[in-house]
Motif scaffolding. Sequence first.
Motif, PDB file in Angstrom:
ATOM      1  N   GLU A  53       3.379  14.547   4.273  1.00 58.05           N
ATOM      2  CA  GLU A  53       3.461  15.910   4.210  1.00 58.05           C
ATOM      3  C   GLU A  53       2.257  16.544   3.473  1.00 58.05           C
ATOM      4  O   GLU A  53       1.678  15.897   2.352  1.00 58.05           O
ATOM      5  CB  GLU A  53       4.706  16.244   3.819  1.00 58.05           C
ATOM      6  CG  GLU A  53       6.169  15.852   4.511  1.00 58.05           C
ATOM      7  CD  GLU A  53       7.380  16.639   3.569  1.00 58.05           C
ATOM      8  OE1 GLU A  53       8.374  16.728   4.520  1.00 58.05           O
ATOM      9  OE2 GLU A  53       7.267  16.739   2.455  1.00 58.05           O
ATOM     10  N   VAL A  54       1.754  17.441   4.122  1.00 59.45           N
ATOM     11  CA  VAL A  54       0.524  18.164   3.196  1.00 59.45           C
ATOM     12  C   VAL A  54       0.966  19.571   3.154  1.00 59.45           C
ATOM     13  O   VAL A  54       1.395  20.294   3.988  1.00 59.45           O
ATOM     14  CB  VAL A  54      -0.767  18.030   4.141  1.00 59.45           C
ATOM     15  CG1 VAL A  54      -1.832  18.816   3.440  1.00 59.45           C
ATOM     16  CG2 VAL A  54      -1.104  16.589   4.352  1.00 59.45           C
ATOM     17  N   PHE A  55       0.845  19.959   1.910  1.00 59.03           N
ATOM     18  CA  PHE A  55       0.958  21.439   1.336  1.00 59.03           C
ATOM     19  C   PHE A  55      -0.145  22.095   1.080  1.00 59.03           C
ATOM     20  O   PHE A  55      -1.107  21.726   0.528  1.00 59.03           O
ATOM     21  CB  PHE A  55       1.846  21.356   0.204  1.00 59.03           C
ATOM     22  CG  PHE A  55       3.263  20.417   0.579  1.00 59.03           C
ATOM     23  CD1 PHE A  55       4.196  21.255   0.808  1.00 59.03           C
ATOM     24  CD2 PHE A  55       3.419  19.134   0.196  1.00 59.03           C
ATOM     25  CE1 PHE A  55       5.524  20.715   0.916  1.00 59.03           C
ATOM     26  CE2 PHE A  55       4.346  18.714   0.451  1.00 59.03           C
ATOM     27  CZ  PHE A  55       5.532  19.127   0.836  1.00 59.03           C
ATOM     28  N   ARG A  56      -0.221  23.608   1.406  1.00 61.49           N
ATOM     29  CA  ARG A  56      -1.302  24.353   0.834  1.00 61.49           C
ATOM     30  C   ARG A  56      -0.879  25.022  -0.358  1.00 61.49           C
ATOM     31  O   ARG A  56       0.210  25.678  -0.302  1.00 61.49           O
ATOM     32  CB  ARG A  56      -1.451  25.489   2.125  1.00 61.49           C
ATOM     33  CG  ARG A  56      -2.400  26.324   1.637  1.00 61.49           C
ATOM     34  CD  ARG A  56      -2.696  27.484   2.669  1.00 61.49           C
ATOM     35  NE  ARG A  56      -4.010  28.231   2.226  1.00 61.49           N
ATOM     36  CZ  ARG A  56      -4.745  28.605   3.296  1.00 61.49           C
ATOM     37  NH1 ARG A  56      -4.548  28.465   4.630  1.00 61.49           N
ATOM     38  NH2 ARG A  56      -5.651  29.392   2.759  1.00 61.49           N
ATOM     39  N   GLY A  57      -1.484  24.661  -1.345  1.00 58.71           N
ATOM     40  CA  GLY A  57      -1.021  24.723  -2.735  1.00 58.71           C
ATOM     41  C   GLY A  57      -0.457  23.646  -3.332  1.00 58.71           C
ATOM     42  O   GLY A  57      -0.525  22.533  -3.136  1.00 58.71           O
TER      43      GLY A  57
END
Length: 134
Positions: A53-57
Amino acid sequence: MVSRNIFLWISLGLVLTCTHCDGCFSSCDSGPFFSDLEIKLTVNDENKEVPIEVFRGLYDDGVLIIKDTISSGDLIDGRVIYNLEAGIKYAASATYQDGAKTIIAIDGGEMSLASDDCNCDYPTNLTLNLRLAK
């Protein structure tokens, strides 16, 4: 001969007008800038497919922007690469199995913008290490 000298002086004037005294051109790209987010992963016999999973922030309160499952065929030199907007913090997680245990690897950082000698911005790549410890 006179027209040749005039042409040379005009050419020199144009070069000096379009170039700062330090050799920089007068305009820089204003963006938005995109660069590579490289995620190092471990794909092995027990973890043939690794969910990420990749998160912005930040990981805890960021916005999920990518949910993917990576296999060995998706890796380039042990990494998966996504082209994302630079100047932003990103975090990522990978979920591994180790026997009956579940291991979640987490890393994050800012895909920053750097400046060159002419004070023009350019993006830098960000590498996150989500590999299993050996």
